[in-house]
Design a protein around this motif. Structure first.
Motif, mmCIF file in Angstrom:
data_model
loop_
_atom_site.group_PDB
_atom_site.id
_atom_site.type_symbol
_atom_site.label_atom_id
_atom_site.label_comp_id
_atom_site.label_asym_id
_atom_site.label_seq_id
_atom_site.Cartn_x
_atom_site.Cartn_y
_atom_site.Cartn_z
ATOM 1 N N GLU A 193 0.812 -1.206 0.000
ATOM 2 C CA GLU A 193 0.000 0.000 0.000
ATOM 3 C C GLU A 193 0.848 1.260 0.000
ATOM 4 O OE1 GLU A 193 -2.815 0.082 3.118
ATOM 5 O OE2 GLU A 193 -3.863 -1.743 2.491
ATOM 6 N N MET A 194 1.961 1.259 0.713
ATOM 7 C CA MET A 194 2.806 2.447 0.786
ATOM 8 C C MET A 194 3.557 2.605 -0.530
ATOM 9 S SD MET A 194 4.270 2.252 4.708
ATOM 10 C CE MET A 194 4.947 3.899 4.598
ATOM 11 N N PRO A 195 3.558 3.830 -1.108
ATOM 12 C CA PRO A 195 4.186 4.022 -2.419
ATOM 13 C C PRO A 195 5.649 4.448 -2.313
ATOM 14 C CG PRO A 195 2.975 5.980 -1.848
ATOM 15 C CD PRO A 195 2.809 5.024 -0.676
ATOM 16 N N VAL A 196 6.326 4.281 -3.413
ATOM 17 C CA VAL A 196 7.686 4.794 -3.579
ATOM 18 C C VAL A 196 7.590 6.122 -4.312
ATOM 19 C CG1 VAL A 196 9.976 4.329 -4.541
ATOM 20 C CG2 VAL A 196 8.551 2.435 -3.719
ATOM 21 N N HIS A 197 8.365 7.086 -3.889
ATOM 22 C CA HIS A 197 8.350 8.406 -4.518
ATOM 23 C C HIS A 197 9.554 8.497 -5.453
ATOM 24 C CE1 HIS A 197 5.207 10.176 -1.837
ATOM 25 N NE2 HIS A 197 5.593 9.149 -1.087
ATOM 26 N N LEU A 198 9.265 8.660 -6.759
ATOM 27 C CA LEU A 198 10.297 8.598 -7.787
ATOM 28 C C LEU A 198 10.353 9.888 -8.593
ATOM 29 C CD1 LEU A 198 9.515 5.042 -9.219
ATOM 30 C CD2 LEU A 198 11.292 5.627 -7.561
ATOM 31 N N LEU A 199 11.550 10.305 -8.921
ATOM 32 C CA LEU A 199 11.757 11.437 -9.827
ATOM 33 C C LEU A 199 12.095 10.887 -11.205
ATOM 34 C CD1 LEU A 199 12.222 14.414 -10.558
ATOM 35 C CD2 LEU A 199 14.588 14.145 -9.747
ATOM 36 N N LYS A 200 11.283 11.290 -12.186
ATOM 37 C CA LYS A 200 11.549 10.873 -13.554
ATOM 38 C C LYS A 200 12.508 11.870 -14.190
ATOM 39 C CE LYS A 200 9.205 9.394 -17.775
ATOM 40 N NZ LYS A 200 7.899 9.253 -18.458
ATOM 41 N N THR A 201 13.679 11.373 -14.590
ATOM 42 C CA THR A 201 14.698 12.258 -15.159
ATOM 43 C C THR A 201 14.458 12.443 -16.645
ATOM 44 O OG1 THR A 201 16.195 10.395 -15.527
ATOM 45 C CG2 THR A 201 16.351 11.533 -13.407
ATOM 46 N N GLU A 202 15.273 13.309 -17.246
ATOM 47 C CA GLU A 202 15.085 13.632 -18.654
ATOM 48 C C GLU A 202 15.330 12.425 -19.561
ATOM 49 O OE1 GLU A 202 17.616 16.875 -19.521
ATOM 50 O OE2 GLU A 202 16.459 18.347 -18.365
ATOM 51 N N ASN A 203 16.198 11.509 -19.148
ATOM 52 C CA ASN A 203 16.489 10.322 -19.975
ATOM 53 C C ASN A 203 15.534 9.172 -19.703
ATOM 54 O OD1 ASN A 203 17.303 9.531 -17.460
ATOM 55 N ND2 ASN A 203 19.479 9.260 -17.983
ATOM 56 N N GLY A 204 14.465 9.432 -18.948
ATOM 57 C CA GLY A 204 13.478 8.387 -18.686
ATOM 58 C C GLY A 204 13.813 7.495 -17.526
ATOM 59 N N MET A 205 14.944 7.714 -16.875
ATOM 60 C CA MET A 205 15.318 6.915 -15.714
ATOM 61 C C MET A 205 14.637 7.485 -14.468
ATOM 62 S SD MET A 205 17.234 4.643 -17.080
ATOM 63 C CE MET A 205 18.198 3.887 -15.769
ATOM 64 N N PHE A 206 14.715 6.708 -13.373
ATOM 65 C CA PHE A 206 14.098 7.121 -12.124
ATOM 66 C C PHE A 206 15.145 7.270 -11.039
ATOM 67 C CE2 PHE A 206 10.379 4.794 -13.997
ATOM 68 C CZ PHE A 206 9.598 5.925 -14.188
ATOM 69 N N ARG A 207 14.923 8.280 -10.184
ATOM 70 C CA ARG A 207 15.716 8.432 -8.968
ATOM 71 C C ARG A 207 14.767 8.290 -7.788
ATOM 72 N NH1 ARG A 207 18.245 14.093 -9.309
ATOM 73 N NH2 ARG A 207 18.534 13.649 -7.102
ATOM 74 N N ILE A 208 15.204 7.586 -6.757
ATOM 75 C CA ILE A 208 14.374 7.361 -5.580
ATOM 76 C C ILE A 208 14.461 8.588 -4.679
ATOM 77 C CG2 ILE A 208 13.946 5.906 -3.572
ATOM 78 C CD1 ILE A 208 15.298 3.622 -5.041
ATOM 79 N N LEU A 209 13.315 9.186 -4.428
ATOM 80 C CA LEU A 209 13.244 10.300 -3.497
ATOM 81 C C LEU A 209 12.934 9.810 -2.090
ATOM 82 C CD1 LEU A 209 11.152 12.781 -5.689
ATOM 83 C CD2 LEU A 209 13.638 12.681 -5.445
ATOM 84 N N ARG A 210 11.950 8.947 -1.960
ATOM 85 C CA ARG A 210 11.597 8.310 -0.695
ATOM 86 C C ARG A 210 11.069 6.920 -1.009
ATOM 87 N NH1 ARG A 210 7.994 12.486 0.495
ATOM 88 N NH2 ARG A 210 6.366 10.962 0.909
ATOM 89 N N GLY A 211 11.389 5.971 -0.124
ATOM 90 C CA GLY A 211 10.789 4.652 -0.258
ATOM 91 C C GLY A 211 11.721 3.560 -0.727
ATOM 92 N N ARG A 212 13.035 3.747 -0.515
ATOM 93 C CA ARG A 212 13.936 2.652 -0.864
ATOM 94 C C ARG A 212 13.626 1.418 -0.033
ATOM 95 N NH1 ARG A 212 20.561 2.523 -0.412
ATOM 96 N NH2 ARG A 212 20.807 0.426 -1.277
#
Length: 981
Positions: free
Chosen positions: A334-353
């Protein structure tokens, strides 16, 4: 021509109104109080509508923790010991808030009062002072555990003395705020000379942030500063970020160089923000395949937040792993991961590793994600550095619970009481679950002791509620009662689980889950979940909400605590619900004002004068409703007060112009028609604004022709001066009578008068007025003859002056006729010519006035609304049925003998006997008719030539006796054909 003139006047009024209202709005403050009040009204309307439609936009990252009345009741009188705040911070730290703001000033150290220290020995005194210093040290230590924590910094408008200015504490404060400031270029609305320094211990362990507010001229806070200008001494003035910008800096993960201050706003570049929906809130959680996420994770894996150091939360990982194994069928946690979508389509983890790791270890195929993107945020400020706050509504309102009738506070901004955090008791570590589903406890006794305490607290809390314990609380009460009665010790609950089942069945049981290890662990997991959902990833804003603490300010929604005002300002930016202003775009403001003035001026210019006030109210309401609708749906404040004043100015200007034009038209009408219209007619034309139709129009009118009998012979006997005097006297008297009856003088034709009735103003009794005018003319002439008879200036011939009058009623053309350079308001048509022929016919019959049957039978409404005929009001004698020269259709003509009420018995007998002779004449009984006419001849008055109607008919009867009409070809109709005009 008139239409073009109205257009030019409307354009001129529009230009003048635009310039005047825009100048007043830009160069004076006259409109400002009204603009502020109107914006407050629009905000309340929008808030009420959004509340009904549940369209309120609230950033989920914001949580206000209020020091309210309940907290004061629990912790005592304010100010509290700083140890309370240290405990508060320690209780929320395990649950990973993004940033914490303590809305308190720490400018002096915690110390004992002199009354307390008085009488103590130096040793005890030192011990007590050390204890108070330890309290500050404890709070500072708790602050240091947070990557981002802000406390209040207050700026001062007056400079401090040089000795204080260079104190170490003061310089530390300046040194701290320097990285979060820019060199000033005169953009800020608020300028300060110095600051009230925070003590060293807290400067080193937290981040002071400026919290000075800026009320409007009426004392109401509608905006919040984004930056302030402060004189730093050697480095000159700098623009220092406010608490709102500093909170945004942490929440959006931006650096100092990413913030750009401009004259009309602030740019926050490369801000990491969640994807928003149309309502300005997060677009929500979506599921993503874990394998896809693994492939698209960037190498750094963790957020490279420059303002904080990422930490790994082991307790959160254990909770997520346990959740995954407790619900193996669920595809994702239920708890989500917070991801930043970068310009190249990759993701960076903001919260929720921790969530990703738990999902991997539990073999979950998917994971819930909240996507973020990097974008530039423009915060517009109509006044330099001031953010207009889009308030959600009143801070709180009381609602009454239906079943209990008890009222409670409901907050628009997510708010909890300060004391609620102190319910965050230390939670024991969660157990593990192996692949077979068996629990592995590290400390069973600690978990079961916590569970027993939790059950007892839940039962006590529910018992204090007026609504009575809930179903869930009933279960926990049952658990607590059973465990206490069974003397179950923590660590040995498993021995009693079966006994609880049997006991519940004997008592009828509380319906619900039976007591076992799963219930205990689920309760502990629920406690963890509640705390994470409340605190994790939030911006915690802590401040006083109790009214008695003094931190309240006037807002458009009444009094509101300072911390809630800051939360509303922060929410305004985070939900992208900033208020737009037309005043920010000068070209738009002026364009809207000019177009409004032009359209309104044209509307007023062509609107009927009588309903101009109605149009004014319509424009007023449409303007207000339109502006309110624009704000309601688009949060855009159109500068409305200049429009309302422009509307008033245009209405008054148009009214004034209409009055001037009306006076001019009135003078024109009076001048133009004075010579041939009655004053009453002119006045009525002015009042009703009824003007003749240029070019002519067809109407039913009555025409009067009068002529002096034997004028040529009379003029030969008079001197020119005598003739002029007589004619002037005659025309003056006749014209007065004509105008008195509201007739229109067409022209004087030598000695003749031509007039008509029923134009330019319509009147239904025009035929009666024409007849009455003829009667009065004849009477007036009789009096003139008597006057001239005794006047030696006039010869005896003047005393015998007679006039002939002809009147006809019918369809004719009336209007301004003539040439372009000279025109006359007159009538034309066959029925006009017939009136002239009737005037000439008077000479043939030896009578003074002849009217047509159309005139005699004309109908009208009298003053009582009764339909009458002219014949009901005048006395007429049938004269003949004639065919005048130029017309083929015969017409019946009558002698107008006077008004019916004025006729004497002699003329009545004459008329009656004459009509008997006419009946015999039409029946061709010539001899009998002649005898009757011989009888009436004795009763007649003859004209100077000896003519009268009876004599005419005596001669006709004798003629027809000798020359009967030829009846072989056609029936004789009794029509007399006139050979002369």
């Amino acid at each position: 021509m008139e239409r073009r003139s109205r257009i030019w006047i409307a354009v001129l009024l529009a230009v003048v109104s635009t310039v005047a209202c825009h100048w007043v709005g830009e160069h004076t403050t006259w409109f400002d109080p009204m603009e502020r009040g109107l914006r407050d009204v629009f905000l309340r309307i929008q808030e009420a509508g959004q509340e009904r439609s549940e369209g309120v936009s609230v950033a989920p990252e914001i949580l206000v923790v209020g020091i309210d009345e309940a907290a004061l009741k629990r912790f005592g009188k304010w100010p509290w010991s700083r140890m309370v705040m240290a405990q508060f911070l320690d209780r929320i730290r395990p649950y990973d808030p993004t940033v914490v703001f303590l809305d308190f000033l720490y400018t002096t150290p915690e110390k004992a009062s002199e009354a307390l220290l008085q009488g103590m020995t130096p040793e005890i005194r030192n011990h007590v002072e050390s204890a108070y210093e330890a309290i500050d040290a404890s709070l500072a230590s708790s602050m240091k555990r947070f990557p981002s924590l802000f406390i209040d910094l207050s700026l001062l408008e007056t400079p401090i003395s040089p000795g204080e200015a260079f104190s170490e504490t003061f310089m530390k404060n300046l040194q701290w705020i320097r990285p979060w400031s820019h060199p000033a270029h005169g953009e800020a609305s608020l300028s300060f000379e110095s600051l009230e320094p925070v003590i060293d211990r807290f400067v080193e362990s937290s981040s002071p942030a400026v919290i000075n507010v800026y009320p409007d001229a009426d004392g109401v806070i509608r905006s919040f500063p984004l930056f302030y200008e402060i004189d730093t001494g050697t480095e000159g003035p700098r623009n220092v970020f406010s608490i709102v910008v500093n909170l945004l800096r942490v929440i959006y993960r931006v650096r100092n160089e990413d913030i750009e201050i401009r004259e009309n706003g602030v740019w926050i570049r490369n801000a990491v923000t969640p994807t928003l929906n149309q309502k300005g809130s997060s677009s929500g959680i979506r599921e993503m395949a874990l394998a896809e996420l693994n492939d698209r994770l960037s190498e750094d894996h963790l957020s490279s937040d420059p303002s904080s150091e990422s930490t790994y939360n082991e307790a959160l990982f254990r909770l997520c792993l346990l959740e995954a194994r407790r619900h193996p069928d669920a595809p994702a946690l239920e708890m989500p991961v917070h991801l930043l979508k970068t310009e190249n389509g990759m993701f960076r983890i903001l919260r929720g590793r921790e969530i990703i790791d738990a999902s991997r270890q539990a073999g979950k195929p998917k994971v819930g994600v909240v996507l973020y993107r990097m974008r530039d945020i423009w915060i517009h400020t109509p006044q330099a550095g001031l953010l207009p706050i889009h308030f959600l509504g009143a801070e709180s309102r009381r609602i009454q619970d239906g079943p209990s009738g008890k009222s409670q506070h409901v907050y628009r901004m997510p708010t909890i009481g300060f004391e609620r955090v102190f319910e965050f008791t230390d939670l024991p570590d969660l157990p593990q679950m192996d692949a077979s589903g068996r629990w592995i406890f590290s400390d069973r006794r600690q978990i079961e002791a916590w569970f027993l305490s939790y059950c007892r607290n839940a039962c006590i809390s529910s018992g204090q509620d007026d609504k009575g314990p809930t179903h869930q609380a009933n279960i926990y009460c049952a658990y607590a009662d059973f465990l206490l009665q069974a003397d179950a010790l923590p660590g040995e609950f498993q021995k009693h689980y079966q006994a609880y089942s049997e006991d519940a069945k004997q008592k009828g049981g509380v319906q619900g889950k039976l007591l076992d290890e799963t219930v205990v662990i689920d309760t502990l997991m629920e406690a963890y979940r509640n705390r994470y959902s409340l605190v994790e990833g939030k911006a915690i804003l802590v401040g006083a909400t109790a009214k008695g603490l003094g931190d309240t300010h006037a807002t458009p929604f009444g009094m509101m605590s300072g911390i809630t005002i800051i939360a509303n300002a922060l929410n305004t930016v985070m939900t992208d619900s900033m208020i737009g202003f037309s005043s920010e775009m000068a070209w738009l403001d002026v364009s809207v004002l000019f177009l409004f003035c032009l359209m309104t001026s044209l509307l007023y210019g062509f609107a009927p004068f009588r309903i101009l006030p109605f149009f004014f109210l319509v424009v007023l309401m449409v303007t207000l409703i339109g502006s309110a609708g624009l704000f309601y749906f688009k949060s855009f404040f159109l500068r409305t007060i200049p429009l309302l004043f422009a509307n008033l100015f245009l209405a008054m200007g148009t009214l004034l112009h209409r009055l001037v034009v009306e006076q001019r038209d009135k003078r024109f009408l009076e001048t133009t028609f004075r010579s041939y219209l009655a004053p009453e007619v002119i006045q009525e034309m002015v009042q009703t604004r009824t003007m003749p139709v240029l070019g002519g129009e067809q109407r039913t009118l009555s025409v009067l022709f009068s002529d002096i009998a034997g004028f040529t012979r009379l003029s030969e006997t008079l001197e020119p001066g005598q003739l002029i005097d007589m004619m002037n006297a005659y025309f003056s008297e006749m014209t007065q009578i004509l105008l008195h009856e509201k007739g229109t003088l067409d022209k004087y034709i030598g000695d003749a008068i031509m007039a008509f009735f029923g134009a330019p103003l319509m009147m239904n009794d025009h035929a009666l007025r024409a007849c009455r005018t003829a009667v009065m003319m004849q009477e007036c002439l009789r009096k003139l003859r008597e006057k001239w008879q005794n006047d030696p200036r006039f010869p005896m011939e003047a005393s015998g002056l007679r006039i002939r009058i002809g009147i006809n009623t019918g369809q004719m053309i009336v209007g301004n006729m003539g040439s372009v350079i000279r025109m006359n308001y007159t009538v034309m048509g066959d029925d006009v010519n017939l009136a002239s022929r009737l005037e000439s016919a008077c000479k043939h019959y030896g009578v003074s006035t002849l009217i047509s049957r159309h005139t005699r039978d004309s109908r009208f409404l009298d003053e009582t609304g009764t339909v009458k005929s002219v014949s009901d009001c005048v006395w007429t004698r049938y004269m003949d049925r004639v065919r005048v020269k130029g017309k083929r259709v015969p017409v019946e003509i009558y002698e107008l003998m006077g008004m019916r009420e004025e006729i004497d018995e002699h003329r009545k007998r004459l008329t009656e006997r004459f009509h008997q002779g006419i009946d015999l004449y039409l029946k061709q009984k010539w001899l009998e008719a002649e005898n009757v006419f011989q009888e009436t001849l004795e009763m007649e008055e003859s004209d100077p030539e000896g003519k009268n109607p009876s004599r005419i008919y005596v001669e006709r009867c004798r003629f027809f006796q000798d020359h009967p009409p030829d009846l072989t070809s056609e029936r004789w109709d009794g029509v007399f054909v006139m050979k002369e005009k």
